[in-house]
Scaffold this active site. Sequence first.
Site, PDB file in Angstrom:
ATOM      1  N   LYS A 169       8.238   2.344  -0.518  1.00 34.53           N
ATOM      2  CA  LYS A 169       8.758   2.703  -1.856  1.00 34.53           C
ATOM      3  C   LYS A 169       7.797   2.221  -2.946  1.00 34.53           C
ATOM      4  O   LYS A 169       7.456   2.959  -3.863  1.00 34.53           O
ATOM      5  CB  LYS A 169      10.155   2.080  -2.083  1.00 34.53           C
ATOM      6  CG  LYS A 169      11.185   2.488  -1.042  1.00 34.53           C
ATOM      7  CD  LYS A 169      12.547   1.879  -1.318  1.00 34.53           C
ATOM      8  CE  LYS A 169      12.591   0.362  -1.206  1.00 34.53           C
ATOM      9  NZ  LYS A 169      12.345  -0.164   0.147  1.00 34.53           N
TER      10      LYS A 169
ATOM     11  N   ARG B 174      21.045   0.273  -5.057  1.00 37.78           N
ATOM     12  CA  ARG B 174      21.092  -0.226  -3.682  1.00 37.78           C
ATOM     13  C   ARG B 174      22.510  -0.306  -3.152  1.00 37.78           C
ATOM     14  O   ARG B 174      22.714  -0.682  -2.001  1.00 37.78           O
ATOM     15  CB  ARG B 174      20.506  -1.628  -3.665  1.00 37.78           C
ATOM     16  CG  ARG B 174      19.098  -1.693  -3.154  1.00 37.78           C
ATOM     17  CD  ARG B 174      18.682  -3.128  -3.228  1.00 37.78           C
ATOM     18  NE  ARG B 174      17.739  -3.472  -2.230  1.00 37.78           N
ATOM     19  CZ  ARG B 174      16.438  -3.510  -2.451  1.00 37.78           C
ATOM     20  NH1 ARG B 174      15.948  -3.160  -3.613  1.00 37.78           N
ATOM     21  NH2 ARG B 174      15.655  -3.914  -1.494  1.00 37.78           N
TER      22      ARG B 174
ATOM     23  N   ARG C 160       2.029  -7.230   5.245  1.00 35.51           N
ATOM     24  CA  ARG C 160       1.896  -6.884   3.822  1.00 35.51           C
ATOM     25  C   ARG C 160       1.284  -8.037   3.015  1.00 35.51           C
ATOM     26  O   ARG C 160       1.639  -9.196   3.171  1.00 35.51           O
ATOM     27  CB  ARG C 160       3.257  -6.537   3.231  1.00 35.51           C
ATOM     28  CG  ARG C 160       3.176  -6.391   1.707  1.00 35.51           C
ATOM     29  CD  ARG C 160       4.362  -5.774   1.077  1.00 35.51           C
ATOM     30  NE  ARG C 160       5.606  -6.440   1.384  1.00 35.51           N
ATOM     31  CZ  ARG C 160       6.799  -5.927   1.122  1.00 35.51           C
ATOM     32  NH1 ARG C 160       6.890  -4.739   0.575  1.00 35.51           N
ATOM     33  NH2 ARG C 160       7.883  -6.589   1.435  1.00 35.51           N
TER      34      ARG C 160
ATOM     35  N   ARG D 229       4.744 -12.218   0.546  1.00 34.01           N
ATOM     36  CA  ARG D 229       6.085 -12.466   0.013  1.00 34.01           C
ATOM     37  C   ARG D 229       6.866 -13.420   0.912  1.00 34.01           C
ATOM     38  O   ARG D 229       6.814 -13.310   2.134  1.00 34.01           O
ATOM     39  CB  ARG D 229       6.841 -11.135  -0.119  1.00 34.01           C
ATOM     40  CG  ARG D 229       6.598 -10.502  -1.472  1.00 34.01           C
ATOM     41  CD  ARG D 229       7.099  -9.118  -1.590  1.00 34.01           C
ATOM     42  NE  ARG D 229       8.476  -8.921  -1.162  1.00 34.01           N
ATOM     43  CZ  ARG D 229       9.119  -7.765  -1.267  1.00 34.01           C
ATOM     44  NH1 ARG D 229       8.489  -6.730  -1.793  1.00 34.01           N
ATOM     45  NH2 ARG D 229      10.353  -7.631  -0.863  1.00 34.01           N
TER      46      ARG D 229
ATOM     47  N   ARG E 141      17.356  -8.441   5.905  1.00 33.90           N
ATOM     48  CA  ARG E 141      17.194  -7.381   4.888  1.00 33.90           C
ATOM     49  C   ARG E 141      17.464  -6.006   5.491  1.00 33.90           C
ATOM     50  O   ARG E 141      18.069  -5.145   4.852  1.00 33.90           O
ATOM     51  CB  ARG E 141      15.779  -7.442   4.298  1.00 33.90           C
ATOM     52  CG  ARG E 141      15.595  -8.620   3.341  1.00 33.90           C
ATOM     53  CD  ARG E 141      14.127  -8.907   3.064  1.00 33.90           C
ATOM     54  NE  ARG E 141      13.413  -7.782   2.507  1.00 33.90           N
ATOM     55  CZ  ARG E 141      12.092  -7.646   2.540  1.00 33.90           C
ATOM     56  NH1 ARG E 141      11.342  -8.580   3.089  1.00 33.90           N
ATOM     57  NH2 ARG E 141      11.524  -6.598   1.991  1.00 33.90           N
TER      58      ARG E 141
END
Length: 237
Positions: free
Chosen positions: A35, A110, A148, A181, A192
């Site tokens: 996203k 969300r 990431r 992160r 998550r």
Amino acid sequence: MGPKAKPRAKARRNGECVAIARKAVVLLGPPGAGKGTQAKIVEEKLGLPKISTGDILRDAVRCGTPLGLAAKRHMDEGRLVPDEVMIGIIRERTSRADCSPGFILDGFPRTIPQAESLDGILTEEGIDLYAIVIKIGDETAGRRLAGRRSCPNCGRIYNIHLSPSARGEFCEVCGAQLEQRSDDSEQVVAGRLAVYHAQTEPLVSYYRERGRLYEVDGERPVEDISRDILNMLGRKM
Ligand code: AP5
């Protein structure tokens, strides 16, 4: 979007004053779907501002604001920040001048209450909504998030396995040191993903039933996905 919608914005094209459709692009999908990656590309191509609720919350955490202090414990555990907090953030952010031609939402809504509030805001403002769900499996999500790295300065997103920075641990665009992160640990990612399936995935049906959903296969190269998204938005603009 409804009987109370405000008149459309005006723009000059070939010397003539024409009404332009204001649009909100909602990017949906599980953690790691891409996203943020796609939002940045669409922002650059269409010139619409990208509003990433995750980035807004992480900035607040970094600055130690009351919002950041309240959000941190939810984020560290992979849970959602309460709806009323998020709706307030979006209402304020989308009312700023740069959002007048429209905006891209990365990470909002969300939950169903967030989606209903967004519908209310867009109806008041006369903005059309396009929801795009980027579909990937949980295994792909886990693999991508483990690698990431993000630039805290310009927001560019890398992956040490799939799309590393040409400057190693530094951003190839602005030179800042890349960060991992804190919610990308294996344990938090599992939480998550569970939260996504329970609370956010129902939005796919929500937008499909309203004829507002566009689905893209997210398990392909970044450029193929952005081409599909931009083609779809181009047809609707
Ligand atoms: P948020 O920051 O929104 O996280 P998320 O939704 O979990 O999504 P991610 O940012 O992890 O993934 P992404 O889909 O953007 O993927 P990316 O492009 O980075 O939210 C964080 C937290 O904030 C939440 O858990 C919650 O606590 C809170 N929060 C935020 N919004 C909220 C709301 N509305 N309500 C309540 N709470 C809220 O890509 C991932 C990796 O994959 C990168 O390394 C990238 O390079 C790579 N990649 C991307 N696309 C591809 C591709 N096509 N092929 C190969 N690699 C790819």
